[in-house]
Design a protein around this motif. Structure first.
Motif, PDB file in Angstrom:
ATOM      1  N   ARG A  33     -25.157  -0.610  -8.977  1.00  0.00           N
ATOM      2  CA  ARG A  33     -24.403  -0.679  -7.727  1.00  0.00           C
ATOM      3  C   ARG A  33     -24.485  -2.098  -7.163  1.00  0.00           C
ATOM      4  O   ARG A  33     -25.540  -2.711  -7.195  1.00  0.00           O
ATOM      5  CB  ARG A  33     -24.980   0.292  -6.686  1.00  0.00           C
ATOM      6  N   PHE A  34     -23.351  -2.570  -6.653  1.00  0.00           N
ATOM      7  CA  PHE A  34     -23.310  -3.909  -6.078  1.00  0.00           C
ATOM      8  C   PHE A  34     -22.635  -3.846  -4.709  1.00  0.00           C
ATOM      9  O   PHE A  34     -21.539  -3.317  -4.564  1.00  0.00           O
ATOM     10  CB  PHE A  34     -22.549  -4.877  -6.988  1.00  0.00           C
ATOM     11  N   GLY A  35     -23.335  -4.371  -3.707  1.00  0.00           N
ATOM     12  CA  GLY A  35     -22.808  -4.405  -2.353  1.00  0.00           C
ATOM     13  C   GLY A  35     -23.540  -5.462  -1.557  1.00  0.00           C
ATOM     14  O   GLY A  35     -24.347  -6.231  -2.080  1.00  0.00           O
ATOM     15  N   ALA A  36     -23.258  -5.488  -0.265  1.00  0.00           N
ATOM     16  CA  ALA A  36     -23.858  -6.498   0.606  1.00  0.00           C
ATOM     17  C   ALA A  36     -25.320  -6.171   0.901  1.00  0.00           C
ATOM     18  O   ALA A  36     -25.754  -5.016   0.797  1.00  0.00           O
ATOM     19  CB  ALA A  36     -23.072  -6.583   1.908  1.00  0.00           C
ATOM     20  N   PRO A  37     -26.109  -7.181   1.302  1.00  0.00           N
ATOM     21  CA  PRO A  37     -27.491  -6.938   1.717  1.00  0.00           C
ATOM     22  C   PRO A  37     -27.525  -6.039   2.954  1.00  0.00           C
ATOM     23  O   PRO A  37     -26.560  -5.964   3.712  1.00  0.00           O
ATOM     24  CB  PRO A  37     -28.024  -8.338   2.043  1.00  0.00           C
ATOM     25  N   PHE A  38     -28.660  -5.384   3.154  1.00  0.00           N
ATOM     26  CA  PHE A  38     -28.811  -4.465   4.283  1.00  0.00           C
ATOM     27  C   PHE A  38     -29.174  -5.251   5.543  1.00  0.00           C
ATOM     28  O   PHE A  38     -30.307  -5.243   6.025  1.00  0.00           O
ATOM     29  CB  PHE A  38     -29.871  -3.409   3.967  1.00  0.00           C
ATOM     30  N   THR A  39     -28.162  -5.936   6.066  1.00  0.00           N
ATOM     31  CA  THR A  39     -28.334  -6.781   7.247  1.00  0.00           C
ATOM     32  C   THR A  39     -26.994  -6.906   7.950  1.00  0.00           C
ATOM     33  O   THR A  39     -25.942  -6.745   7.304  1.00  0.00           O
ATOM     34  CB  THR A  39     -28.847  -8.182   6.851  1.00  0.00           C
ATOM     35  N   PRO A  40     -26.967  -7.155   9.251  1.00  0.00           N
ATOM     36  CA  PRO A  40     -25.683  -7.446   9.901  1.00  0.00           C
ATOM     37  C   PRO A  40     -25.006  -8.652   9.261  1.00  0.00           C
ATOM     38  O   PRO A  40     -25.674  -9.510   8.666  1.00  0.00           O
ATOM     39  CB  PRO A  40     -26.080  -7.735  11.352  1.00  0.00           C
ATOM     40  N   VAL A  41     -23.700  -8.721   9.378  1.00  0.00           N
ATOM     41  CA  VAL A  41     -22.962  -9.849   8.804  1.00  0.00           C
ATOM     42  C   VAL A  41     -23.335 -11.122   9.564  1.00  0.00           C
ATOM     43  O   VAL A  41     -23.208 -11.188  10.783  1.00  0.00           O
ATOM     44  CB  VAL A  41     -21.441  -9.613   8.893  1.00  0.00           C
ATOM     45  N   PRO A  42     -23.790 -12.163   8.862  1.00  0.00           N
ATOM     46  CA  PRO A  42     -24.192 -13.403   9.546  1.00  0.00           C
ATOM     47  C   PRO A  42     -22.990 -14.194  10.066  1.00  0.00           C
ATOM     48  O   PRO A  42     -21.896 -14.113   9.513  1.00  0.00           O
ATOM     49  CB  PRO A  42     -24.913 -14.198   8.442  1.00  0.00           C
ATOM     50  N   PHE A  43     -23.220 -14.971  11.107  1.00  0.00           N
ATOM     51  CA  PHE A  43     -22.202 -15.899  11.599  1.00  0.00           C
ATOM     52  C   PHE A  43     -22.299 -17.243  10.896  1.00  0.00           C
ATOM     53  O   PHE A  43     -21.291 -17.882  10.606  1.00  0.00           O
ATOM     54  CB  PHE A  43     -22.347 -16.098  13.110  1.00  0.00           C
ATOM     55  N   SER A  44     -23.504 -17.695  10.613  1.00  0.00           N
ATOM     56  CA  SER A  44     -23.726 -18.980   9.944  1.00  0.00           C
ATOM     57  C   SER A  44     -22.950 -19.038   8.632  1.00  0.00           C
ATOM     58  O   SER A  44     -23.096 -18.155   7.777  1.00  0.00           O
ATOM     59  CB  SER A  44     -25.221 -19.160   9.654  1.00  0.00           C
ATOM     60  N   PRO A  45     -22.098 -20.056   8.423  1.00  0.00           N
ATOM     61  CA  PRO A  45     -21.307 -20.128   7.189  1.00  0.00           C
ATOM     62  C   PRO A  45     -22.136 -20.061   5.907  1.00  0.00           C
ATOM     63  O   PRO A  45     -21.758 -19.321   4.982  1.00  0.00           O
ATOM     64  CB  PRO A  45     -20.554 -21.454   7.321  1.00  0.00           C
ATOM     65  N   PRO A  46     -23.271 -20.801   5.786  1.00  0.00           N
ATOM     66  CA  PRO A  46     -24.064 -20.674   4.554  1.00  0.00           C
ATOM     67  C   PRO A  46     -24.618 -19.266   4.353  1.00  0.00           C
ATOM     68  O   PRO A  46     -24.629 -18.752   3.232  1.00  0.00           O
ATOM     69  CB  PRO A  46     -25.192 -21.698   4.749  1.00  0.00           C
ATOM     70  N   LEU A  47     -25.071 -18.642   5.440  1.00  0.00           N
ATOM     71  CA  LEU A  47     -25.594 -17.283   5.320  1.00  0.00           C
ATOM     72  C   LEU A  47     -24.478 -16.283   5.024  1.00  0.00           C
ATOM     73  O   LEU A  47     -24.660 -15.347   4.230  1.00  0.00           O
ATOM     74  CB  LEU A  47     -26.325 -16.884   6.603  1.00  0.00           C
TER      75      LEU A  47
END
Length: 323
Positions: A290-304
């Motif tokens: 399975r591939f998906g996003a990390p379990f964290t809110p979507v970051p605002f910082s462009p690198p993050l």
């Protein structure tokens, strides 16, 4: 075939359906005055009038609540959420009213309504305007969930959603609005609940939907360079999802990967992986991935934010290790 954008395809679907059935109306924030923040309702007010295309106060609770009442009274409302993230404001209307009314009334009434919900990562959208929340609604009986990945399916699924007698949540990825593709003119329906095998293969099944289909194609191309033929399935509908097509493919390829932009934990991939493990584990020659996003809110910082996004190279590398 002519090429139009995803946004234009949904606009065409709305125009055709409103013309066909005068019980259909549209409501939401800034859709009459502005044509929607992504242009997906542009020109509808001028063509059909403010009684059919109406602006509402900034209240998701009022929008969905009014749509539920109108649907029960015999209309076919299409309610726009501006951003899918805002559906949380009206969750009682969604899972305690919209989803359950037909069941609780023993089928004496239906709730033929559509919630249009622009979703997904957008540059700088951050934690409250870039979420992919489709997995929430897989756990609510009574709601249909569709997620088109291309302009043709955007048109065909929206028309099918509007005609369905059950409530439908129509997730439309914000980045896809500008994507162009071939779209049939006139009457064109995509059946709800039927996946599309967009690429045939014999070595691994890749299941995806919406914007993540771009990654699925990229990964399949990378695997092909090493002689690995991936079968790629576009789910198109998440509730009900096409179990038969997935199982048939896995029985042929003996390997399975699921890719989605939403967080991996508790995501659509979890449901599909569990189902295949229950029904076809004897056909698997490798672990399900399975591939998906990390379990964290979507970051605002462009690198993050960039680190948060799916990475096709990393996915392909991990899948090569299954062979």
């Amino acid at each position: 075939m002519r090429q139009i954008t995803f946004s234009e395809a949904t606009l065409e679907a709305m125009r055709e359906e409103i013309t066909r059935d005068n019980s259909i109306f549209v409501m939401g924030e800034d859709i009459a005055r502005q044509g929607g923040i992504f242009g997906q309702f542009k020109g509808l007010k001028e063509e059909f009038g403010e009684d059919t295309v109406m602006d509402t106060p900034i209240s998701e609770t009022a929008i969905i609540g009014a749509a539920v009442g109108a649907a029960m009274a015999g209309m076919r409302p299409v309610a726009d959420m501006h951003f899918a993230d805002f559906m949380g404001v009206a969750m009682d209307e969604v899972f305690n009213q919209m989803a359950k009314v037909r069941y609780m009334f023993g089928g004496q009434t239906t709730v033929p309504m559509v919630i249009r919900a622009p979703d997904g990562l957008t540059a700088g959208g951050a934690a409250q305007h870039s979420q992919s929340i489709e997995a929430w609604f897989m756990n609510i009986p009574g709601v249909i969930v569709v997620t088109p990945s291309n302009p043709a399916d955007a048109k065909g699924l929206l028309k099918s959603a509007i005609r369905d007698n059950n409530p439908v949540i129509y997730f439309e990825n914000k980045i896809l609005y500008k994507e162009k593709g071939p779209v049939p003119e006139g009457e064109f329906l995509v059946p709800i609940g039927k996946a599309n095998v967009v690429r045939e293969g014999a070595d691994i099944t890749i299941v995806s939907y919406s914007i993540a289909m771009k990654k699925a194609y990229e990964v399949a191309d990378m695997l092909a360079k090493d002689g690995i033929k991936a079968e790629v399935i576009d789910l198109r509908t998440l509730v009900p999802y096409d179990k038969e097509t997935i199982l048939e493919s896995v029985k042929k390829t003996h390997r399975l990967a699921i890719i989605h932009e939403a967080v991996k934990q508790g995501g659509v991939g979890s449901e599909i992986a569990a189902y295949v493990a229950e029904e076809a584990v004897e056909y698997l020659d490798a672990p399900i991935k399975r591939f998906g996003a990390p379990f964290t809110p979507v970051p605002f910082s462009p690198p993050l934010e960039n680190a948060y996004r799916l990475n096709s190279e990393k996915i392909a590398k991990e899948l090569k290790n299954l062979f």
